[in-house]
Design a protein around this motif. Structure first.
Motif, PDB file in Angstrom:
ATOM      1  N   ALA A  18       0.856  -1.318   0.121  1.00 46.95           N
ATOM      2  CA  ALA A  18      -0.087   0.047   0.063  1.00 46.95           C
ATOM      3  C   ALA A  18       0.878   1.259  -0.023  1.00 46.95           C
ATOM      4  N   ALA A  19       1.927   1.346   0.957  1.00 49.47           N
ATOM      5  CA  ALA A  19       2.831   2.454   1.003  1.00 49.47           C
ATOM      6  C   ALA A  19       3.619   2.691  -0.425  1.00 49.47           C
ATOM      7  N   ALA A  20       3.876   1.559  -1.025  1.00 53.54           N
ATOM      8  CA  ALA A  20       4.648   1.568  -2.302  1.00 53.54           C
ATOM      9  C   ALA A  20       3.719   2.226  -3.497  1.00 53.54           C
ATOM     10  N   TYR A  52       1.250   1.351  10.949  1.00 53.96           N
ATOM     11  CA  TYR A  52       0.893  -0.091  11.038  1.00 53.96           C
ATOM     12  C   TYR A  52       2.180  -1.184  10.852  1.00 53.96           C
ATOM     13  N   MET A  53       2.902  -0.812  10.261  1.00 50.82           N
ATOM     14  CA  MET A  53       4.158  -1.595  10.062  1.00 50.82           C
ATOM     15  C   MET A  53       5.161  -1.305  11.064  1.00 50.82           C
ATOM     16  N   ALA A  54       4.900  -0.767  12.332  1.00 53.62           N
ATOM     17  CA  ALA A  54       5.848  -0.054  13.385  1.00 53.62           C
ATOM     18  C   ALA A  54       6.980   0.563  13.015  1.00 53.62           C
ATOM     19  N   ASP A  55       7.129   1.071  11.995  1.00 55.60           N
ATOM     20  CA  ASP A  55       8.270   1.965  11.497  1.00 55.60           C
ATOM     21  C   ASP A  55       7.774   3.444  11.919  1.00 55.60           C
ATOM     22  N   TYR A  56       7.898   3.732  13.147  1.00 56.45           N
ATOM     23  CA  TYR A  56       7.556   4.858  13.776  1.00 56.45           C
ATOM     24  C   TYR A  56       8.067   6.120  13.341  1.00 56.45           C
ATOM     25  N   SER A  57       9.648   5.814  13.236  1.00 53.40           N
ATOM     26  CA  SER A  57      10.401   7.171  13.019  1.00 53.40           C
ATOM     27  C   SER A  57       9.936   7.524  11.502  1.00 53.40           C
ATOM     28  N   THR A  58       9.754   6.660  10.494  1.00 53.09           N
ATOM     29  CA  THR A  58       9.515   6.972   9.234  1.00 53.09           C
ATOM     30  C   THR A  58       8.020   7.518   9.102  1.00 53.09           C
ATOM     31  N   ALA A  59       7.058   7.018   9.994  1.00 54.25           N
ATOM     32  CA  ALA A  59       5.703   7.499  10.083  1.00 54.25           C
ATOM     33  C   ALA A  59       5.864   8.648  10.522  1.00 54.25           C
TER      34      ALA A  59
END
Length: 391
Positions: free
Chosen positions: A255-257, A290-297
């Motif tokens: 989805a992000a892609a 949702y993918m737990a990549d909080y710094s990028t989010a």
């Protein structure tokens, strides 16, 4: 049905699409002889011929449509569109030749799980993701399903018996466009073979009342969740839709892609500071969350915030939503002072913009109260809990 609409909206140069397709499948190990056939004859053969011919395109597309694997579907979207249009043309040319209802047959193997899902549809509607190839000869379909049962001992065989309205297209082999809708009328064992079933289907039309209601309801729900209703066929619009679909499936990386491709396409015609990019930035941030990549989010949420700061008043409700997203990130990281800061910013906007009994205010009281509870300030947490319930 809805995904079909997206694919049919795409408008790309066929020659360039074929070139991209060949490059992609060369990297996947497809033989040069097959790729050369595709390149040299792509304009000489009909798209229906390509789908039914024993070349790699049939297997790749059929599997992708059945499994809803979006990447190969996008690579072959030009072929899907042409097949669909050719089937519509054949329908227009041949429908007058059929006055009475007739039957066609299809043999197919299914896993026990898929078969159970199928039995639950009795009396309801059924739609196949892939183009559906059938035969007017029952013995042909029966041979196919028996061959599958002999080869795979862990699956069940289904012989689909499909009744066709006289106005629908036909040939010795009938190929239905993808996402054609059928009504399941009956299913039974035709013999003592416990692994072989017969299922009777009736081809539906646009006037089927249940199908009309279902389609309308699905579109209403999708519009409520942010589906873009524009009819534009630009890549940014298409990629956004695909991102939404993958997000709904829980496939957040894909989805992000797609959202990033939508963003890239937008940037070809819009400046970096254009506020219309904000929703896409938020969507990417949500996928990363949702993918737990909080710094990028957090980076994407902050980019979104910077955009809306340039175009909206500071008390706009969009700010409240953006602040809440940033608060959620800090909450996951464990930075409670930042969580509190942004939740309170969100609350102040909602308090000034919404009625006192609005549910969003109750949510804000709950969020801030939980922060104080996590910080050990139970008196303050209790105070906010009481406000939430109007005490």
């Amino acid at each position: 049905m809805l995904f079909k609409g997206i694919i049919l909206e795409i408008n790309e140069d066929v020659t360039q699409s074929v070139h991209n397709l060949v490059d992609h499948y060369r990297s996947k190990g497809i033989s040069e002889s097959q790729l050369t056939v595709v390149q040299r004859q792509c304009h000489q053969k009909s798209r229906i011929w390509w789908y039914t011919d024993e070349i790699f395109l049939y297997g790749v597309l059929d599997r992708a449509l059945r499994l809803f694997d979006i990447e190969p579907v996008i690579k072959l979207s030009f072929s899907i569109r042409h097949q669909h249009r050719q089937l519509e043309q054949l329908y227009s040319e041949q429908s007058h030749a059929y006055r009475r209802k007739f039957k066609v047959y299809r043999g197919q193997g299914l896993s026990k799980q898929k078969f159970q899902q199928l039995t639950d549809t009795k009396g309801g509607l059924l739609s196949f993701n892939n183009f559906l190839s059938t035969s007017k000869g029952k013995h042909v379909a029966t041979k196919v399903v028996k061959r599958v049962l002999h080869k795979h001992t862990d699956i069940l065989g289904v012989l689909f018996i499909i009744t066709i309205d006289p106005k629908k297209i036909s040939a010795k082999t009938t190929l239905f466009t993808r996402h054609t809708d059928f009504r399941v009328t009956d299913m039974k064992h035709p013999s003592r073979n416990s692994r072989l079933w017969e299922m009777k289907l009736m081809l539906t039309g646009d006037k089927d009342s249940q199908l009309v209601v279902l389609s309308r309801r699905m579109k209403e729900e999708i519009d409520d969740k942010g589906w873009k209703t524009t009819n534009d066929s630009d890549p940014a619009h298409i990629y956004h839709q695909l991102g939404w679909l993958k997000n709904e499936q829980g496939q957040y990386q894909q989805a992000a892609a797609f959202y990033e491709k939508s963003l890239e396409a937008h940037r070809k015609t819009l400046p970096e500071s254009d506020p219309s990019l904000a929703p896409t930035l938020n969507n990417i941030g949500l996928c990363d969350y949702y993918m737990a990549d909080y710094s990028t989010a957090l980076q994407f949420y902050e980019k979104e915030l910077n955009l809306i700061q340039k175009s909206l008043l500071q008390n706009h409700l969009n700010f409240a939503a953006s602040y809440s997203c940033i608060s959620d990130i800090h909450n996951k990281i464990g930075d409670f002072s930042k969580v509190l800061e942004f939740y309170e910013k969100s609350f102040k906007i909602r308090e000034n913009s919404l009625s006192p009994n609005h549910p969003d205010l109750s949510t804000s009281y709950n969020n801030i109260g939980q922060v104080y509870d996590n910080m050990g300030n139970y008196v303050k947490a209790l105070e906010l809990c009481k406000k939430r319930y109007g005490n």
